[in-house]
Design a protein around this motif. Structure first.
Motif, PDB file in Angstrom:
ATOM      1  N   SER A  39       6.957  -2.433  -2.013  1.00  0.00           N
ATOM      2  CA  SER A  39       6.311  -3.675  -2.461  1.00  0.00           C
ATOM      3  C   SER A  39       5.243  -3.343  -3.510  1.00  0.00           C
ATOM      4  O   SER A  39       4.530  -2.357  -3.365  1.00  0.00           O
ATOM      5  CB  SER A  39       5.652  -4.356  -1.256  1.00  0.00           C
ATOM      6  N   PRO A  40       5.160  -4.097  -4.603  1.00  0.00           N
ATOM      7  CA  PRO A  40       5.778  -5.417  -4.865  1.00  0.00           C
ATOM      8  C   PRO A  40       7.099  -5.368  -5.631  1.00  0.00           C
ATOM      9  O   PRO A  40       7.488  -6.360  -6.243  1.00  0.00           O
ATOM     10  CB  PRO A  40       4.702  -6.091  -5.721  1.00  0.00           C
ATOM     11  N   ASP A  41       7.809  -4.237  -5.580  1.00  0.00           N
ATOM     12  CA  ASP A  41       8.992  -4.068  -6.429  1.00  0.00           C
ATOM     13  C   ASP A  41      10.320  -4.125  -5.687  1.00  0.00           C
ATOM     14  O   ASP A  41      11.343  -3.692  -6.206  1.00  0.00           O
ATOM     15  CB  ASP A  41       8.889  -2.733  -7.190  1.00  0.00           C
ATOM     16  N   THR A  42      10.326  -4.653  -4.453  1.00  0.00           N
ATOM     17  CA  THR A  42      11.585  -4.745  -3.708  1.00  0.00           C
ATOM     18  C   THR A  42      12.222  -6.122  -3.897  1.00  0.00           C
ATOM     19  O   THR A  42      11.556  -7.071  -4.323  1.00  0.00           O
ATOM     20  CB  THR A  42      11.358  -4.520  -2.196  1.00  0.00           C
ATOM     21  N   GLY A  49      11.586 -16.810   1.539  1.00  0.00           N
ATOM     22  CA  GLY A  49      10.964 -16.457   2.811  1.00  0.00           C
ATOM     23  C   GLY A  49      10.965 -17.526   3.885  1.00  0.00           C
ATOM     24  O   GLY A  49      10.274 -17.388   4.884  1.00  0.00           O
ATOM     25  N   ILE A  50      11.759 -18.585   3.695  1.00  0.00           N
ATOM     26  CA  ILE A  50      11.832 -19.597   4.758  1.00  0.00           C
ATOM     27  C   ILE A  50      12.727 -19.047   5.876  1.00  0.00           C
ATOM     28  O   ILE A  50      13.736 -18.400   5.605  1.00  0.00           O
ATOM     29  CB  ILE A  50      12.356 -20.950   4.219  1.00  0.00           C
ATOM     30  N   LYS A 140       7.368 -19.822   7.346  1.00  0.00           N
ATOM     31  CA  LYS A 140       7.583 -19.292   5.995  1.00  0.00           C
ATOM     32  C   LYS A 140       6.812 -17.987   5.865  1.00  0.00           C
ATOM     33  O   LYS A 140       5.694 -17.863   6.340  1.00  0.00           O
ATOM     34  CB  LYS A 140       7.108 -20.280   4.928  1.00  0.00           C
ATOM     35  N   CYS A 141       7.459 -17.034   5.234  1.00  0.00           N
ATOM     36  CA  CYS A 141       6.915 -15.690   5.148  1.00  0.00           C
ATOM     37  C   CYS A 141       6.768 -15.307   3.672  1.00  0.00           C
ATOM     38  O   CYS A 141       7.759 -15.242   2.955  1.00  0.00           O
ATOM     39  CB  CYS A 141       7.914 -14.764   5.843  1.00  0.00           C
ATOM     40  N   GLU A 142       5.546 -15.106   3.225  1.00  0.00           N
ATOM     41  CA  GLU A 142       5.297 -14.693   1.830  1.00  0.00           C
ATOM     42  C   GLU A 142       5.366 -13.169   1.788  1.00  0.00           C
ATOM     43  O   GLU A 142       4.409 -12.479   2.160  1.00  0.00           O
ATOM     44  CB  GLU A 142       3.931 -15.185   1.384  1.00  0.00           C
ATOM     45  N   CYS A 143       6.496 -12.665   1.321  1.00  0.00           N
ATOM     46  CA  CYS A 143       6.736 -11.223   1.436  1.00  0.00           C
ATOM     47  C   CYS A 143       5.783 -10.381   0.600  1.00  0.00           C
ATOM     48  O   CYS A 143       5.536  -9.216   0.924  1.00  0.00           O
ATOM     49  CB  CYS A 143       8.184 -10.897   1.086  1.00  0.00           C
ATOM     50  N   SER A 144       5.221 -10.952  -0.461  1.00  0.00           N
ATOM     51  CA  SER A 144       4.269 -10.179  -1.270  1.00  0.00           C
ATOM     52  C   SER A 144       3.019  -9.834  -0.460  1.00  0.00           C
ATOM     53  O   SER A 144       2.312  -8.876  -0.764  1.00  0.00           O
ATOM     54  CB  SER A 144       3.885 -10.954  -2.536  1.00  0.00           C
ATOM     55  N   SER A 145       2.738 -10.607   0.601  1.00  0.00           N
ATOM     56  CA  SER A 145       1.665 -10.262   1.548  1.00  0.00           C
ATOM     57  C   SER A 145       2.217  -9.584   2.800  1.00  0.00           C
ATOM     58  O   SER A 145       1.619  -8.636   3.324  1.00  0.00           O
ATOM     59  CB  SER A 145       0.907 -11.532   1.987  1.00  0.00           C
ATOM     60  N   TYR A 146       3.372 -10.067   3.266  1.00  0.00           N
ATOM     61  CA  TYR A 146       3.922  -9.603   4.545  1.00  0.00           C
ATOM     62  C   TYR A 146       4.354  -8.135   4.488  1.00  0.00           C
ATOM     63  O   TYR A 146       4.112  -7.365   5.417  1.00  0.00           O
ATOM     64  CB  TYR A 146       5.105 -10.494   4.940  1.00  0.00           C
ATOM     65  N   LEU A 147       4.971  -7.717   3.363  1.00  0.00           N
ATOM     66  CA  LEU A 147       5.444  -6.328   3.275  1.00  0.00           C
ATOM     67  C   LEU A 147       4.287  -5.328   3.289  1.00  0.00           C
ATOM     68  O   LEU A 147       4.328  -4.351   4.047  1.00  0.00           O
ATOM     69  CB  LEU A 147       6.332  -6.128   2.035  1.00  0.00           C
ATOM     70  N   PRO A 148       3.216  -5.529   2.483  1.00  0.00           N
ATOM     71  CA  PRO A 148       2.076  -4.606   2.587  1.00  0.00           C
ATOM     72  C   PRO A 148       1.441  -4.625   3.980  1.00  0.00           C
ATOM     73  O   PRO A 148       0.995  -3.585   4.484  1.00  0.00           O
ATOM     74  CB  PRO A 148       1.097  -5.127   1.528  1.00  0.00           C
ATOM     75  N   TRP A 149       1.414  -5.803   4.616  1.00  0.00           N
ATOM     76  CA  TRP A 149       0.857  -5.906   5.973  1.00  0.00           C
ATOM     77  C   TRP A 149       1.702  -5.098   6.963  1.00  0.00           C
ATOM     78  O   TRP A 149       1.171  -4.366   7.793  1.00  0.00           O
ATOM     79  CB  TRP A 149       0.800  -7.381   6.377  1.00  0.00           C
ATOM     80  N   LEU A 150       3.031  -5.214   6.842  1.00  0.00           N
ATOM     81  CA  LEU A 150       3.935  -4.425   7.703  1.00  0.00           C
ATOM     82  C   LEU A 150       3.769  -2.928   7.444  1.00  0.00           C
ATOM     83  O   LEU A 150       3.748  -2.127   8.373  1.00  0.00           O
ATOM     84  CB  LEU A 150       5.393  -4.807   7.435  1.00  0.00           C
ATOM     85  N   GLN A 151       3.644  -2.577   6.156  1.00  0.00           N
ATOM     86  CA  GLN A 151       3.511  -1.161   5.794  1.00  0.00           C
ATOM     87  C   GLN A 151       2.218  -0.585   6.383  1.00  0.00           C
ATOM     88  O   GLN A 151       2.193   0.549   6.880  1.00  0.00           O
ATOM     89  CB  GLN A 151       3.518  -1.010   4.269  1.00  0.00           C
ATOM     90  N   ASN A 152       1.156  -1.371   6.369  1.00  0.00           N
ATOM     91  CA  ASN A 152      -0.121  -0.954   6.938  1.00  0.00           C
ATOM     92  C   ASN A 152       0.012  -0.784   8.464  1.00  0.00           C
ATOM     93  O   ASN A 152      -0.503   0.176   9.046  1.00  0.00           O
ATOM     94  CB  ASN A 152      -1.191  -1.994   6.596  1.00  0.00           C
TER      95      ASN A 152
END
Length: 338
Positions: A39-42, A49-50, A140-152
Motif C-alpha cells: 500500500s498504496p500501490d496494490t 471496498g463495499i 465500507k472499507c477504505e483500503c488506503s487506510s485499512y491496509l496500512p492499519w493491517l500491516q501495522n
C-alpha cells in the motif's frame, strides 16, 4: 519448539489479512509477507471496498456463507470500535436496485447484513427505470487506510515485511517451511494457474459530501459509494483486459450512468481516476497443496482469485487459510517424529 518459517506472498487485502491471522494465532510461526508492491500501490488500494458478496458456482454455499459472515463480523467489530477512523472502516447504509425482479429476492447474505428489507414503491419512485430494490446496512472499507492499519497490526504480532519480486516458489523453498500464496492475478505466472484472468476496473473519486447513502445497480456495473473523504463512483468490469491507463470513454460512461441514478452528482468535482486489475477466477482458490521444490516436499496454502470480492471475503478466506496452515503444521510435526 523451533520457529516455523512461513512466507506469505502478496500484500493486498487478502495477503495481509491472511498474514495477520497466522501471526496472531500461531506465535511459534515467524511470518514474512513478501510482495513487489505494498500500500498504496496494490490493486486493493483502489477498491470501492463495499462489503457485498457474489455467489460462486462450484463452492458449497455453506462455505461461502461462512466466508462472508466471518468477514462481515470482523469488519463490523472494527467499525464499532475506537479503531474505526484509523482503520478506515465504517457502517454504510443504502440500496441495491434492479431493472427486473431478480430470481432470488432474498440472497444468501441477507441474514448477515443489518436490517435487510425490500424497498417500498415510494422509495423506488426515485429510480423510474428500476422495478425492485433491497435496502440494508453493510460495512465500507477504505483500503488506503485499512491496509496500512493491517500491516501495522501484523508488525505488532511479530510479522516481517520484505519488498521483493517473487517470480517462482523455488526462490523460497530453501528459506521457508511453508508458503501461503496470496498473489492474486500474479498466480497466473507464479503457480501457472490458467484459470486466473484480469478483470479491469475503473472508478472515480468525487467530492460530494452531501451524499450519505450508497446506491448500487444490481448488475454491479454502476455504483455510488460515499466514503470518509470522498465518494467512489464506478465502474467497469472488463474481463481479459490488461490496460492500466485511464480510459476517458469509461470515465464519461461512469459519470453518465451515475448521474442518472443520482442527478446531484453533476455538481460533484472529480478528484481522481483509478484503474486496477482484479484477479478474476470462476471460483476463489482456497486449498492446500504439496509441491516438490528443489528436491524437498513443501506445503503451499493457496488463497487467491477473489475477483472483485477481495475486501468482502478477505478475512473469511484468511481464517480458512489459517485452518489449512494448522493442518500443514500438524503434518510437519508428524513427519518430524517419524
Amino acid at each position: 519448539m523451533k520457529m516455523v518459517k512461513v512466507a506469505v506472498v502478496g500484500a493486498g487485502v487478502v495477503g495481509l489479512s491472511t498474514a495477520v491471522c497466522i501471526a496472531e494465532a500461531l506465535p511459534f510461526c515467524c511470518v514474512t509477507v513478501m510482495a513487489e508492491r505494498f500500500s498504496p500501490d496494490t490493486t486493493s488500494d483502489g477498491a470501492a471496498g463495499i462489503v457485498l458478496p457474489a455467489q460462486f458456482p462450484d463452492i458449497p454455499l455453506e462455505r461461502q456463507k461462512q466466508w462472508f459472515k466471518n468477514s462481515f463480523d470482523h469488519l463490523l467489530a472494527i467499525a464499532q470500535s475506537q479503531h474505526s477512523p484509523e482503520a478506515g472502516v465504517m457502517l454504510s447504509s443504502g440500496c441495491q436496485i434492479f431493472k427486473e425482479v431478480p430470481a432470488e429476492k432474498k440472497p444468501f447474505w441477507s441474514e448477515f447484513v443489518i436490517g435487510f428489507r425490500e424497498m417500498t414503491d415510494v422509495e423506488l419512485k426515485r429510480f423510474p427505470l428500476h422495478t425492485f430494490g433491497q435496502a440494508f446496512t453493510t460495512v465500507k472499507c477504505e483500503c488506503s487506510s485499512y491496509l496500512p492499519w493491517l500491516q501495522n497490526r501484523f508488525s505488532k504480532a511479530g510479522g516481517l515485511i520484505e519488498q521483493r519480486i517473487v517470480s517462482s516458489l523455488q526462490d523460497l523453498s530453501s528459506s521457508f517451511d511453508l508458503i501461503v500464496n496470496c498473489s492474486g492475478l500474479g498466480a497466473k505466472s507464479l503457480v501457472g494457474d490458467g484459470e486466473v484472468y484480469p478483470v479491469r476496473g475503473q472508478v472515480l473519486k468525487v467530492d460530494a459530501p452531501w451524499l450519505k447513502h450508497f446506491i448500487r445497480d444490481g448488475d454491479g456495473k454502476t455504483y455510488i459509494y460515499p466514503g470518509i473523504h470522498s465518494v467512489t463512483i464506478g465502474g467497469t468490469r472488463q474481463e481479459g483486459d490488461w490496460r492500466l491507463e485511464v480510459d476517458q470513454g469509461d470515465t464519461r460512461g461512469i459519470l453518465e450512468r451515475c448521474c442518472r441514478l443520482e442527478p446531484s452528482l453533476t455538481k460533484a468535482k472529480v478528484l481522481s481516476e483509478w484503474v486496477g486489475l482484479r484477479p478474476g477466477r470462476k471460483n476463489p482458490r482456497v486449498e492446500r497443496e504439496v509441491v516438490q521444490l528443489q528436491g524437498r516436499q513443501l506445503s503451499v496454502v493457496h488463497n487467491y482469485g477473489h475477483s472483485g470480492w477481495g475486501v468482502t471475503l478477505a478475512w473469511g478466506t484468511a481464517l480458512d487459510a489459517l485452518g489449512l496452515v494448522r493442518q500443514c503444521l500438524h503434518d510437519l510435526s508428524l513427519q518430524a517424529k517419524l
